[in-house]
Design an enzyme around this catalytic site. Structure first.
Site, mmCIF file in Angstrom:
data_model
loop_
_atom_site.group_PDB
_atom_site.id
_atom_site.type_symbol
_atom_site.label_atom_id
_atom_site.label_comp_id
_atom_site.label_asym_id
_atom_site.label_seq_id
_atom_site.Cartn_x
_atom_site.Cartn_y
_atom_site.Cartn_z
ATOM 1 N N TYR A 30 0.823 -1.215 0.000
ATOM 2 C CA TYR A 30 0.000 0.000 0.000
ATOM 3 C C TYR A 30 0.854 1.260 0.000
ATOM 4 O O TYR A 30 0.736 2.108 -0.895
ATOM 5 C CB TYR A 30 -0.940 -0.027 1.205
ATOM 6 C CG TYR A 30 -1.614 1.285 1.521
ATOM 7 C CD1 TYR A 30 -2.357 1.958 0.562
ATOM 8 C CD2 TYR A 30 -1.527 1.850 2.791
ATOM 9 C CE1 TYR A 30 -2.984 3.162 0.850
ATOM 10 C CE2 TYR A 30 -2.156 3.048 3.090
ATOM 11 C CZ TYR A 30 -2.875 3.704 2.121
ATOM 12 O OH TYR A 30 -3.487 4.896 2.417
ATOM 13 N N LYS A 62 1.600 3.996 -3.067
ATOM 14 C CA LYS A 62 1.177 5.391 -2.862
ATOM 15 C C LYS A 62 2.365 6.330 -3.025
ATOM 16 O O LYS A 62 2.232 7.424 -3.587
ATOM 17 C CB LYS A 62 0.537 5.565 -1.488
ATOM 18 C CG LYS A 62 -0.821 4.901 -1.330
ATOM 19 C CD LYS A 62 -1.884 5.493 -2.243
ATOM 20 C CE LYS A 62 -2.461 6.783 -1.712
ATOM 21 N NZ LYS A 62 -3.605 7.256 -2.536
#
Length: 492
Positions: free
Chosen positions: A237, A241
């Site tokens: 994640y 990002k």
């Protein structure tokens, strides 16, 4: 920084919101509609095959939620008309060119009308499949930027990232951008296009081997974690990002860019009402597991700061930042929205709040209808102490129960499975959140503080667009707002 009225800024604006069914996006949309009914149009992009399914998702997953009850009461019988006149539901997909919008007339209309683009589309799963996370969090950000560049009246692009793009670094995390190829551990060779090739080749290999969908999912999850950890990020994640931020910074050209990095987002503090939450998010997994009696110990430094921030404060900071940076061509500003510097909360505080709340409001066991009595969680301050605790209190009893169960022809299978599930649950949480339980970092919010001060000095509806964590009493918030909100959600 001189600011004007936020309400005046929002009046007659046309805003594109991606990821419109997400947690923050719903709060953002509700806020805009409630406080500025004279907004011109909200284009709400959500993943759907066609107009009909998109509208169905919007009605079920957005305006059908309790979150909109204040606005619904305010509008009365005109609610549906009010919303439909101010929103256009757009089926699409940010992993595609032109955001997957196939209607050419609608595309031309959006490029002509949109003033502000707010990118909230993302996958937040820590161990997401690498292909999915790259498509949404990294290349999705680029697709949104390319779309924004085609908007003739564009004033600002606001992209929501996460403060945890810092990984496991220690110290004060500054509000600074990540540049192309930058890594957290100094490993050279991070190339975003090359990462896509690695992912594509792995998928091609798996398909050539006729791997099952389950095997492909497992392999792609493992690949994401492997690539993230190679360059110093703890999970897929935050890695994807961070790469999304890199692409935006590199390719923005003259687009005014604001990157909003919230920390751990929790239930609403005040608006539209206290305690609205959706989904069991990060620390809420621990709260629910504890309330159900599944967690009696946990790993982490008792002094570790848990940086949490209510969702409505995140949304308010987004709206004020949009106004503050409109028409600042070519600029890039990063706002970290959190509480670790100005109003810190540590693991011990959270443990005590959970203990006090569930003692007074015990969870009711669905099986026998009896209240579950919780004890104080034993916070273990090292991995060694955690492993010793698990071995003594769980692994040995599990092994013993396995032997007895076999000897008595699976008579104790129910108890064995219950203990096994409890151990698996705790170990899963440790694997996902372990890197943050010893995090020795605080998130600098100097830019955010400057924005707060400018808003205060300008007198721009400060009661309506509050985002100062110093006003939060954490004990009151967790005992009276957040934990009751989480329990309400689970029992819906």
């Amino acid at each position: 920084m001189e600011l004007t009225s936020v309400l005046n800024f929002l009046e007659n604006r046309t805003i594109l919101v991606t990821g419109a069914t997400g947690f923050l996006a719903k709060i953002f949309v509700e806020k805009i509609l409630r406080v500025q009914p004279n907004v011109k149009k909200l284009y709400l992009l959500l993943r759907a095959a066609d107009d009909k399914s998109a509208m169905q998702r919007f009605n079920n997953e957005v305006v059908g939620k309790d979150l909109f009850k204040v606005l619904r009461e305010k509008c009365g019988p005109n609610f549906t008309t009010f919303v439909s006149q101010r929103t256009t539901i757009v089926p699409g997909d940010i992993t595609c060119d032109n955001l997957g919008v196939n209607d050419t007339n609608l595309l031309e209309q959006m490029w002509k009308e949109v003033d502000i683009v707010v990118n909230l589309a993302a996958t937040t799963n820590f161990d997401e499949r690498y292909d999915v996370a790259l498509g949404l969090n990294t290349f999705g950000a680029r697709h949104v930027l390319n779309f924004a560049k085609k908007c003739n009246k564009l004033k600002v692009l606001l992209h929501v990232s996460t403060a945890y793009v810092c990984g496991e670094k220690e110290g004060l995390m500054l509000e600074k951008p990540y540049y192309m190829g930058e890594t957290l551990n100094g490993t050279l060779g991070l190339d975003i296009e090359a990462e896509k090739k690695v992912m594509d080749e792995k998928l091609k290999q798996l398909n050539a081997e006729n791997a099952s969908e389950k095997s492909i999912t497992t392999a792609m999850k493992e690949l994401g974690l492997e690539r993230a950890r190679k360059y110093g990020w703890p999970n897929t994640y935050v890695f994807t990002k961070a790469m999304g931020e890199m692409l935006l910074g590199k390719l923005k050209e003259e687009v005014p860019l604001v990157i909003n990095r919230p920390t751990i987002i929790t239930s609403t503090f005040k608006e539209p009402f206290p305690g609205w939450v959706e989904g069991i998010r990060t620390i809420d997994s621990l709260a629910v597991g504890y309330g159900k009696g599944r967690i009696t110990c946990f790993l982490g430094n008792p002094k570790t700061i848990l940086d949490v921030i209510p969702a409505d404060m995140v949304v308010n900071s987004m709206i004020v930042a949009m106004m503050a940076h409109a028409d600042q061509n070519g600029s890039e500003t990063i706002y970290q929205i959190g509480s670790s510097v100005s109003n810190p909360l540590n693991i011990t505080n959270l443990r005590d709040y959970g203990f006090n709340y569930f003692r007074k409001n015990p969870w009711i066991n669905k099986v026998d209808g009896k209240p579950i009595i919780v004890g104080k969680v034993n916070v273990l301050s090292s991995m060694d102490s955690f492993q010793r605790y698990m071995a003594l209190h769980y692994m040995l009893p599990l092994k013993g129960l396995e032997i007895v169960n076999a000897a008595f022809c699976q008579y104790f299978q129910g108890k064995y499975l219950e203990l096994y599930r409890k151990i698996k649950f705790v170990m899963r949480l440790i694997d996902l959140y372990g890197p943050y339980l010893f995090l020795k970092a605080a998130f600098d919010d100097l830019n955010t503080e400057k924005l707060r001060m400018a808003a205060k000095e300008s007198g721009i509806e400060p009661e309506m667009f509050y985002f100062d964590p110093k006003i939060i009493n954490w004990e009151d918030y967790f005992m009276k707002i957040h934990l009751p909100g989480v329990v309400r959600y689970v029992f819906k």
